[in-house]
Structures are given as structure tokens and as C-alpha cells.
Design a protein around this motif. Structure first.
Motif, PDB file in Angstrom:
ATOM      1  N   SER A 117     -19.551 -31.773 -16.975  1.00  0.00           N
ATOM      2  CA  SER A 117     -20.389 -30.725 -16.407  1.00  0.00           C
ATOM      3  C   SER A 117     -20.090 -30.527 -14.924  1.00  0.00           C
ATOM      4  O   SER A 117     -19.989 -29.393 -14.442  1.00  0.00           O
ATOM      5  CB  SER A 117     -21.864 -31.084 -16.594  1.00  0.00           C
ATOM      6  OG  SER A 117     -22.685 -30.151 -15.939  1.00  0.00           O
ATOM      7  N   LEU A 118     -19.920 -31.617 -14.213  1.00  0.00           N
ATOM      8  CA  LEU A 118     -19.590 -31.559 -12.784  1.00  0.00           C
ATOM      9  C   LEU A 118     -18.243 -30.863 -12.566  1.00  0.00           C
ATOM     10  O   LEU A 118     -18.124 -29.964 -11.731  1.00  0.00           O
ATOM     11  CB  LEU A 118     -19.567 -32.974 -12.205  1.00  0.00           C
ATOM     12  CG  LEU A 118     -19.439 -33.103 -10.702  1.00  0.00           C
ATOM     13  CD1 LEU A 118     -20.800 -32.876 -10.060  1.00  0.00           C
ATOM     14  CD2 LEU A 118     -18.928 -34.481 -10.342  1.00  0.00           C
ATOM     15  N   VAL A 119     -17.241 -31.261 -13.333  1.00  0.00           N
ATOM     16  CA  VAL A 119     -15.904 -30.660 -13.215  1.00  0.00           C
ATOM     17  C   VAL A 119     -15.945 -29.180 -13.594  1.00  0.00           C
ATOM     18  O   VAL A 119     -15.387 -28.322 -12.894  1.00  0.00           O
ATOM     19  CB  VAL A 119     -14.887 -31.424 -14.095  1.00  0.00           C
ATOM     20  CG1 VAL A 119     -13.587 -30.659 -14.225  1.00  0.00           C
ATOM     21  CG2 VAL A 119     -14.641 -32.814 -13.537  1.00  0.00           C
ATOM     22  N   GLY A 120     -16.634 -28.867 -14.686  1.00  0.00           N
ATOM     23  CA  GLY A 120     -16.721 -27.480 -15.135  1.00  0.00           C
ATOM     24  C   GLY A 120     -17.400 -26.578 -14.129  1.00  0.00           C
ATOM     25  O   GLY A 120     -16.956 -25.448 -13.889  1.00  0.00           O
ATOM     26  N   SER A 121     -18.463 -27.055 -13.513  1.00  0.00           N
ATOM     27  CA  SER A 121     -19.155 -26.218 -12.534  1.00  0.00           C
ATOM     28  C   SER A 121     -18.350 -26.091 -11.243  1.00  0.00           C
ATOM     29  O   SER A 121     -18.395 -25.055 -10.581  1.00  0.00           O
ATOM     30  CB  SER A 121     -20.560 -26.755 -12.245  1.00  0.00           C
ATOM     31  OG  SER A 121     -20.510 -28.004 -11.610  1.00  0.00           O
ATOM     32  N   ALA A 122     -17.590 -27.112 -10.890  1.00  0.00           N
ATOM     33  CA  ALA A 122     -16.713 -26.999  -9.714  1.00  0.00           C
ATOM     34  C   ALA A 122     -15.646 -25.938  -9.963  1.00  0.00           C
ATOM     35  O   ALA A 122     -15.357 -25.109  -9.079  1.00  0.00           O
ATOM     36  CB  ALA A 122     -16.061 -28.351  -9.415  1.00  0.00           C
ATOM     37  N   LEU A 123     -15.071 -25.934 -11.140  1.00  0.00           N
ATOM     38  CA  LEU A 123     -14.071 -24.915 -11.475  1.00  0.00           C
ATOM     39  C   LEU A 123     -14.700 -23.533 -11.549  1.00  0.00           C
ATOM     40  O   LEU A 123     -14.109 -22.548 -11.094  1.00  0.00           O
ATOM     41  CB  LEU A 123     -13.395 -25.267 -12.801  1.00  0.00           C
ATOM     42  CG  LEU A 123     -12.531 -26.520 -12.771  1.00  0.00           C
ATOM     43  CD1 LEU A 123     -12.159 -26.939 -14.181  1.00  0.00           C
ATOM     44  CD2 LEU A 123     -11.296 -26.300 -11.923  1.00  0.00           C
ATOM     45  N   LEU A 124     -15.896 -23.443 -12.090  1.00  0.00           N
ATOM     46  CA  LEU A 124     -16.592 -22.165 -12.152  1.00  0.00           C
ATOM     47  C   LEU A 124     -16.904 -21.643 -10.754  1.00  0.00           C
ATOM     48  O   LEU A 124     -16.775 -20.441 -10.492  1.00  0.00           O
ATOM     49  CB  LEU A 124     -17.878 -22.313 -12.971  1.00  0.00           C
ATOM     50  CG  LEU A 124     -18.681 -21.046 -13.223  1.00  0.00           C
ATOM     51  CD1 LEU A 124     -17.850 -20.035 -14.016  1.00  0.00           C
ATOM     52  CD2 LEU A 124     -19.970 -21.373 -13.954  1.00  0.00           C
ATOM     53  N   ALA A 125     -17.275 -22.539  -9.853  1.00  0.00           N
ATOM     54  CA  ALA A 125     -17.539 -22.117  -8.470  1.00  0.00           C
ATOM     55  C   ALA A 125     -16.290 -21.565  -7.810  1.00  0.00           C
ATOM     56  O   ALA A 125     -16.341 -20.569  -7.077  1.00  0.00           O
ATOM     57  CB  ALA A 125     -18.097 -23.293  -7.660  1.00  0.00           C
ATOM     58  N   LEU A 126     -15.139 -22.172  -8.056  1.00  0.00           N
ATOM     59  CA  LEU A 126     -13.887 -21.665  -7.487  1.00  0.00           C
ATOM     60  C   LEU A 126     -13.510 -20.321  -8.090  1.00  0.00           C
ATOM     61  O   LEU A 126     -13.016 -19.437  -7.400  1.00  0.00           O
ATOM     62  CB  LEU A 126     -12.754 -22.666  -7.697  1.00  0.00           C
ATOM     63  CG  LEU A 126     -12.805 -23.910  -6.838  1.00  0.00           C
ATOM     64  CD1 LEU A 126     -11.695 -24.869  -7.223  1.00  0.00           C
ATOM     65  CD2 LEU A 126     -12.715 -23.558  -5.358  1.00  0.00           C
ATOM     66  N   THR A 127     -13.734 -20.149  -9.383  1.00  0.00           N
ATOM     67  CA  THR A 127     -13.448 -18.876 -10.039  1.00  0.00           C
ATOM     68  C   THR A 127     -14.350 -17.787  -9.483  1.00  0.00           C
ATOM     69  O   THR A 127     -13.909 -16.685  -9.210  1.00  0.00           O
ATOM     70  CB  THR A 127     -13.646 -19.003 -11.562  1.00  0.00           C
ATOM     71  OG1 THR A 127     -12.773 -19.987 -12.051  1.00  0.00           O
ATOM     72  CG2 THR A 127     -13.390 -17.692 -12.262  1.00  0.00           C
ATOM     73  N   THR A 128     -15.625 -18.116  -9.296  1.00  0.00           N
ATOM     74  CA  THR A 128     -16.578 -17.153  -8.794  1.00  0.00           C
ATOM     75  C   THR A 128     -16.245 -16.739  -7.360  1.00  0.00           C
ATOM     76  O   THR A 128     -16.393 -15.588  -6.993  1.00  0.00           O
ATOM     77  CB  THR A 128     -18.000 -17.749  -8.854  1.00  0.00           C
ATOM     78  OG1 THR A 128     -18.252 -18.142 -10.193  1.00  0.00           O
ATOM     79  CG2 THR A 128     -19.036 -16.743  -8.439  1.00  0.00           C
ATOM     80  N   LEU A 129     -15.766 -17.682  -6.575  1.00  0.00           N
ATOM     81  CA  LEU A 129     -15.394 -17.356  -5.194  1.00  0.00           C
ATOM     82  C   LEU A 129     -14.337 -16.270  -5.154  1.00  0.00           C
ATOM     83  O   LEU A 129     -14.415 -15.347  -4.355  1.00  0.00           O
ATOM     84  CB  LEU A 129     -14.824 -18.602  -4.498  1.00  0.00           C
ATOM     85  CG  LEU A 129     -15.810 -19.638  -4.032  1.00  0.00           C
ATOM     86  CD1 LEU A 129     -15.079 -20.903  -3.593  1.00  0.00           C
ATOM     87  CD2 LEU A 129     -16.638 -19.094  -2.892  1.00  0.00           C
ATOM     88  N   ARG A 130     -13.353 -16.382  -5.988  1.00  0.00           N
ATOM     89  CA  ARG A 130     -12.252 -15.437  -5.968  1.00  0.00           C
ATOM     90  C   ARG A 130     -12.631 -14.103  -6.570  1.00  0.00           C
ATOM     91  O   ARG A 130     -12.155 -13.075  -6.178  1.00  0.00           O
ATOM     92  CB  ARG A 130     -11.072 -16.012  -6.743  1.00  0.00           C
ATOM     93  CG  ARG A 130      -9.869 -16.411  -5.947  1.00  0.00           C
ATOM     94  CD  ARG A 130      -9.966 -16.077  -4.533  1.00  0.00           C
ATOM     95  NE  ARG A 130      -8.706 -15.575  -4.055  1.00  0.00           N
ATOM     96  CZ  ARG A 130      -8.505 -15.120  -2.849  1.00  0.00           C
ATOM     97  NH1 ARG A 130      -9.475 -15.085  -1.982  1.00  0.00           N
ATOM     98  NH2 ARG A 130      -7.361 -14.674  -2.471  1.00  0.00           N
ATOM     99  N   ALA A 131     -13.516 -14.125  -7.583  1.00  0.00           N
ATOM    100  CA  ALA A 131     -13.863 -12.891  -8.261  1.00  0.00           C
ATOM    101  C   ALA A 131     -14.693 -11.966  -7.365  1.00  0.00           C
ATOM    102  O   ALA A 131     -14.708 -10.777  -7.559  1.00  0.00           O
ATOM    103  CB  ALA A 131     -14.640 -13.211  -9.539  1.00  0.00           C
ATOM    104  N   ARG A 132     -15.374 -12.505  -6.371  1.00  0.00           N
ATOM    105  CA  ARG A 132     -16.214 -11.684  -5.500  1.00  0.00           C
ATOM    106  C   ARG A 132     -15.414 -10.850  -4.523  1.00  0.00           C
ATOM    107  O   ARG A 132     -15.924  -9.936  -3.936  1.00  0.00           O
ATOM    108  CB  ARG A 132     -17.159 -12.585  -4.705  1.00  0.00           C
ATOM    109  CG  ARG A 132     -18.235 -13.157  -5.536  1.00  0.00           C
ATOM    110  CD  ARG A 132     -19.224 -13.843  -4.644  1.00  0.00           C
ATOM    111  NE  ARG A 132     -19.938 -14.833  -5.432  1.00  0.00           N
ATOM    112  CZ  ARG A 132     -20.469 -15.926  -4.958  1.00  0.00           C
ATOM    113  NH1 ARG A 132     -20.347 -16.196  -3.688  1.00  0.00           N
ATOM    114  NH2 ARG A 132     -21.092 -16.753  -5.718  1.00  0.00           N
ATOM    115  N   ARG A 133     -14.174 -11.180  -4.294  1.00  0.00           N
ATOM    116  CA  ARG A 133     -13.401 -10.497  -3.276  1.00  0.00           C
ATOM    117  C   ARG A 133     -12.808  -9.223  -3.757  1.00  0.00           C
ATOM    118  O   ARG A 133     -12.528  -8.932  -4.806  1.00  0.00           O
ATOM    119  CB  ARG A 133     -12.317 -11.414  -2.777  1.00  0.00           C
ATOM    120  CG  ARG A 133     -12.975 -12.590  -2.121  1.00  0.00           C
ATOM    121  CD  ARG A 133     -12.080 -13.326  -1.288  1.00  0.00           C
ATOM    122  NE  ARG A 133     -11.731 -12.402  -0.232  1.00  0.00           N
ATOM    123  CZ  ARG A 133     -10.639 -12.455   0.469  1.00  0.00           C
ATOM    124  NH1 ARG A 133      -9.795 -13.373   0.241  1.00  0.00           N
ATOM    125  NH2 ARG A 133     -10.391 -11.601   1.396  1.00  0.00           N
TER     126      ARG A 133
END
Length: 133
Positions: A117-133
Motif C-alpha cells: 500500500s505504501l509503495v502503491g500510493s508513492a507511485l500514485l503520487a508521482l503519477t498524479t504529480l505529472r498528470a497535473r501539468r
């Protein structure tokens, strides 16, 4: 006042093949992420039957989503957007396969689920960062 919009104008972006593929892929990924969230909650409940462990599961998902955007923006600006998306989505898929495999093999324990869960949410946070731009 006429609020109807021509469907050709409303869905114009979906005529672009690459955008349609990206959009469809992200929808499938998002559905999979939320299915995994429900499944891990159920699995924790089956393993421990404790609200404390369910809370820890929520915490393991929330902490990276709170902390990573503070430092991840600088990292995300320095990498290729497409490669980051491929990287994070592939690792999220492997993370889900890992959880499925250890559960199916009967080797699952609560710490593996919390770690995934920790790893998955860290990866999701990185994906979300890029998608906002």
C-alpha cells in the motif's frame, strides 16, 4: 438560455487517438487502483479483524500522498513525462501482481499488505504529480 453543446465539440479531444488511449488507460488504472484499495482493506480485515490495522492501512496510503508532493514536484520537472508514466504504471501493475501472488500462495501477512500500500500510493503520487501539468 440554451445550454446544449454540440457533441462534436464536447468530445473533440477524444478524436485524437493518443489522447483516447491515454484517457482509457488511465481510467482502467484508476479502476484497478480503487479495486485494490477495497481488496486490501478486506484482506487486512480477514487477517487481523481489527480497526487499528485498517487505520494503519489508510495511513500507509495517505502518508506518501501527503509527503511526496512536497518534494516530488522538483523531481518530476527533471524527468520525461512519458517515461515517468510508463515507469510508475508498470511498477503499480507489478505491485498488484505481487499482492495477488502472495495472497494466492498463502504467504500473505499484514506487513506485506501495508508495504504494498505504501509503495502503491508513492507511485500514485508521482503519477498524479505529472498528470497535473
Amino acid at each position: 438560455m440554451n445550454t446544449s453543446v454540440n457533441p462534436q465539440v464536447r468530445f473533440a479531444a477524444l478524436r485524437n487517438r493518443n489522447f483516447t488511449l491515454l484517457w482509457a488507460g488511465l481510467i482502467v488504472s484508476n479502476i484497478g487502483t480503487w479495486m485494490q484499495n477495497v481488496g486490501t482493506g478486506w484482506l487486512i480485515l480477514q487477517l487481523k479483524n481489527s480497526p487499528l490495522w485498517l487505520g494503519l492501512l489508510g495511513l500507509s496510503f495517505a502518508v506518501p500522498m501527503i509527503v511526496l508532493p512536497l518534494v516530488g514536484g522538483a523531481v518530476a520537472d527533471r524527468v520525461n513525462r512519458k517515461k515517468l508514466l510508463y515507469f510508475t504504471q508498470t511498477l503499480m501493475m507489478l505491485n498488484a501482481f505481487f499482492l495477488a501472488a502472495i495472497t494466492w500462495l498463502g504467504m500473505v501477512n499484514v506487513w506485506y499488505v501495508l508495504g504494498a500500500s505504501l509503495v502503491g500510493s508513492a507511485l500514485l503520487a508521482l503519477t498524479t504529480l505529472r498528470a497535473r501539468r
